[in-house]
Write a protein that holds these residues in place. Structure first.
Motif, PDB file in Angstrom:
ATOM      1  N   LEU A   1      68.727  28.595  30.637  1.00 56.16           N
ATOM      2  CA  LEU A   1      69.258  27.503  31.148  1.00 56.16           C
ATOM      3  C   LEU A   1      70.277  27.773  31.985  1.00 56.16           C
ATOM      4  CD1 LEU A   1      69.218  24.407  31.181  1.00 56.16           C
ATOM      5  CD2 LEU A   1      70.418  24.539  29.042  1.00 56.16           C
ATOM      6  N   ALA A   2      71.204  28.453  31.657  1.00 59.16           N
ATOM      7  CA  ALA A   2      72.690  28.947  32.290  1.00 59.16           C
ATOM      8  C   ALA A   2      72.224  29.373  33.705  1.00 59.16           C
ATOM      9  CB  ALA A   2      73.365  29.772  31.697  1.00 59.16           C
ATOM     10  N   ARG A   3      71.105  30.310  33.707  1.00 58.82           N
ATOM     11  CA  ARG A   3      70.863  30.934  35.049  1.00 58.82           C
ATOM     12  C   ARG A   3      70.049  29.782  36.021  1.00 58.82           C
ATOM     13  NH1 ARG A   3      68.692  34.889  31.355  1.00 58.82           N
ATOM     14  NH2 ARG A   3      70.226  36.819  31.439  1.00 58.82           N
ATOM     15  N   GLY A   4      69.590  28.960  35.591  1.00 60.22           N
ATOM     16  CA  GLY A   4      68.860  28.044  36.210  1.00 60.22           C
ATOM     17  C   GLY A   4      70.037  26.810  36.932  1.00 60.22           C
ATOM     18  N   LEU A   5      70.874  26.437  36.059  1.00 58.67           N
ATOM     19  CA  LEU A   5      72.111  25.773  36.503  1.00 58.67           C
ATOM     20  C   LEU A   5      72.920  26.447  37.699  1.00 58.67           C
ATOM     21  CD1 LEU A   5      72.865  23.924  33.226  1.00 58.67           C
ATOM     22  CD2 LEU A   5      71.991  22.844  35.300  1.00 58.67           C
TER      23      LEU A   5
ATOM     24  N   LEU B   1      66.483  21.966  44.206  1.00 58.48           N
ATOM     25  CA  LEU B   1      65.820  21.064  43.519  1.00 58.48           C
ATOM     26  C   LEU B   1      64.187  21.619  43.794  1.00 58.48           C
ATOM     27  CD1 LEU B   1      67.451  17.653  44.122  1.00 58.48           C
ATOM     28  CD2 LEU B   1      67.284  18.894  41.971  1.00 58.48           C
ATOM     29  N   ALA B   2      63.896  21.925  45.080  1.00 62.71           N
ATOM     30  CA  ALA B   2      62.501  22.443  45.334  1.00 62.71           C
ATOM     31  C   ALA B   2      62.282  23.849  44.292  1.00 62.71           C
ATOM     32  CB  ALA B   2      62.613  22.674  46.857  1.00 62.71           C
ATOM     33  N   THR B   3      63.154  24.615  44.510  1.00 63.72           N
ATOM     34  CA  THR B   3      62.858  25.875  43.613  1.00 63.72           C
ATOM     35  C   THR B   3      62.604  25.541  42.192  1.00 63.72           C
ATOM     36  OG1 THR B   3      65.397  26.523  43.217  1.00 63.72           O
ATOM     37  CG2 THR B   3      64.218  27.253  45.163  1.00 63.72           C
ATOM     38  N   VAL B   4      63.444  24.859  41.414  1.00 60.17           N
ATOM     39  CA  VAL B   4      63.286  24.321  40.231  1.00 60.17           C
ATOM     40  C   VAL B   4      62.012  23.488  40.140  1.00 60.17           C
ATOM     41  CG1 VAL B   4      64.237  22.480  38.496  1.00 60.17           C
ATOM     42  CG2 VAL B   4      65.893  23.772  39.820  1.00 60.17           C
ATOM     43  N   ALA B   5      61.406  22.573  40.956  1.00 61.72           N
ATOM     44  CA  ALA B   5      60.249  22.134  40.720  1.00 61.72           C
ATOM     45  C   ALA B   5      59.058  23.040  40.892  1.00 61.72           C
ATOM     46  CB  ALA B   5      60.091  21.313  41.994  1.00 61.72           C
TER      47      ALA B   5
ATOM     48  N   LEU C   1      72.355  26.565  41.437  1.00 60.72           N
ATOM     49  CA  LEU C   1      72.487  25.478  42.260  1.00 60.72           C
ATOM     50  C   LEU C   1      74.125  25.705  42.457  1.00 60.72           C
ATOM     51  CD1 LEU C   1      72.784  22.693  43.149  1.00 60.72           C
ATOM     52  CD2 LEU C   1      73.614  21.644  41.049  1.00 60.72           C
ATOM     53  N   LEU C   2      74.736  26.530  41.962  1.00 56.36           N
ATOM     54  CA  LEU C   2      76.263  26.875  42.259  1.00 56.36           C
ATOM     55  C   LEU C   2      76.101  27.906  43.430  1.00 56.36           C
ATOM     56  CD1 LEU C   2      78.418  26.958  39.146  1.00 56.36           C
ATOM     57  CD2 LEU C   2      77.870  25.146  40.310  1.00 56.36           C
TER      58      LEU C   2
END
Length: 391
Positions: A24-28, A360-364, A31-32
């Motif tokens: 979860l930390a890597r995913g957020l 957001l596109a990579t998250v999706a 964004l940074l």
């Protein structure tokens, strides 16, 4: 004697059984990373220490100020801490599978060497500000600290903080004295841009290593030994202290450079360089604080079933290498003069908007493809290359 690659049962943890907080930390964090990198593709303006336009409009300066205060110099240490944390997790899985430390160290070094190669290719094809090379380098040089005593790890981290200040102060002096020119991302000739990307990468990789990666990497090792992110409820007090103190230190240390790079305050050169070094030093505390905040959040989630947003962000973290590289693919396609050409036509605010949309596109994409245990293409390639010689 060769050893067999670890099977999922006793080597790599299947994606569906991984701890929530690190991914979860890597995913957020991605964004940074996207926000910190997008404006580096812009050109045609005079830039401050962190690369933001000094002559931007009000919205551009507002966005730049927020990112200097909360993003720049904070995302990289967070990434480095998670890298050190993950290296300990990998070593522990290998040791639990019955392998000796020399065998495990060989695997870790081979993985780091391939990560360095990934960084070289990333710089060759896409982005001069690659950070993979620095992580590969730190894994090669400091892998022994995975097994060193806590006291040695913390002493090395403190020494790394001292080196960090020295290197960043020197880099700040170079920034105000060197002639300003376009970054490789802004060069219209693809061949010239490729050459300059590699030259920049060859200098930035050891600079990242010495100035930003080592202390956070070592703190990540220390935290991983205590399974701080795997069991955040048991370490809630520690995580709370790091979150509060780290955020406060990072914000306080970031204010002077924020004022300088947004042209609210124009001090002497030496004061400006000192503010730059302070901003970067306190950014390490900010990176650790961000990881701690995610750990606290993940601890609360353990009481229930994560919702779709958390699952999507976690999938992005599981695909962090792939998603990081995809960001550069999009940025080159959108900003480079020989592709989309937006790098000369938009400001910092628009670049950050594009960064958010890209993330957001990579998250999706990760959320769509990761369920069921599928690894990202870059993760799968790194794993295959790391263990190929053992087959």
């Amino acid at each position: 004697m060769s050893i067999a690659p670890p099977a999922p049962a006793d080597g790599a943890t299947p994606i569906t059984r991984r701890a929530l907080a690190p991914d979860l930390a890597r995913g957020l964090m991605l964004l940074l990373i996207a926000l910190a990198h997008a404006h580096m593709y812009l050109s045609g303006h005079t830039a401050g220490f962190r690369g933001y336009a000094l002559d931007g409009g009000a919205l551009d300066r507002l966005v730049a100020g927020v990112q200097i205060l909360l993003v720049d110099g904070r995302a990289l240490p967070m990434f480095a801490a998670l890298f050190g944390y993950g290296l300990v997790q990998l070593a522990n899985r290998q040791l639990a599978a019955g392998r000796s430390w020399p065998q495990v160290r060989k695997v870790l070094r081979r993985r780091s060497l391939w990560l360095l190669a990934f960084g070289f290719c990333h710089a060759l094809l896409l982005f001069f500000g690659d950070i993979l090379g620095a992580y590969g380098l730190v894994g090669l040089v400091l892998v022994g600290f995975v097994r060193r005593a806590d006291r040695a790890v913390l002493r090395a981290a403190v020494a790394g903080l001292v080196l960090h200040v020295v290197v960043l102060f020197a880099f700040g002096l170079l920034t105000i004295s060197a002639p300003k020119g376009d970054t490789p991302a802004a060069m219209a000739d693809p061949i010239e841009a490729t050459v300059m990307r590699l030259i920049g990468w060859s200098g930035m990789t050891p600079t990242y290593f010495a100035a930003s990666v080592v202390p956070a990497f070592l703190f990540g090792i220390w935290a991983a030994r205590r399974r701080v992110l795997e069991d955040p409820l048991a370490h809630r007090d520690l995580l709370s202290r790091v979150a509060v103190l780290g955020t406060g230190v990072a914000v306080a240390g970031g204010v002077p450079l924020t004022l300088i790079d947004t042209q609210v305050w124009i001090p002497s050169d030496m004061v400006a360089v000192s503010a730059y070094a302070l901003h970067s030093l306190t950014g390490i505390a900010g990176g650790l604080a961000y990881a701690a905040i995610v750990g606290l959040f993940a601890g609360r989630l353990r009481r229930g079933v994560p919702g779709p947003v958390v699952r999507a962000l976690t999938a992005c973290g599981q695909w962090s290498l792939t998603c990081y590289l995809l960001q550069s693919v999009v940025f080159v396609a959108v900003f480079a003069p020989y592709t989309g050409g937006l790098g000369t036509r938009v400001g910092d605010a628009a670049a950050s908007g594009i960064a958010v949309l890209t993330w957001l596109a990579t998250v999706a994409l990760a959320a769509l493809l990761a369920p069921g245990g599928r690894r990202g293409p870059a993760e799968a390639a790194l794993r295959r290359l790391t263990y190929r010689s053992q087959q």
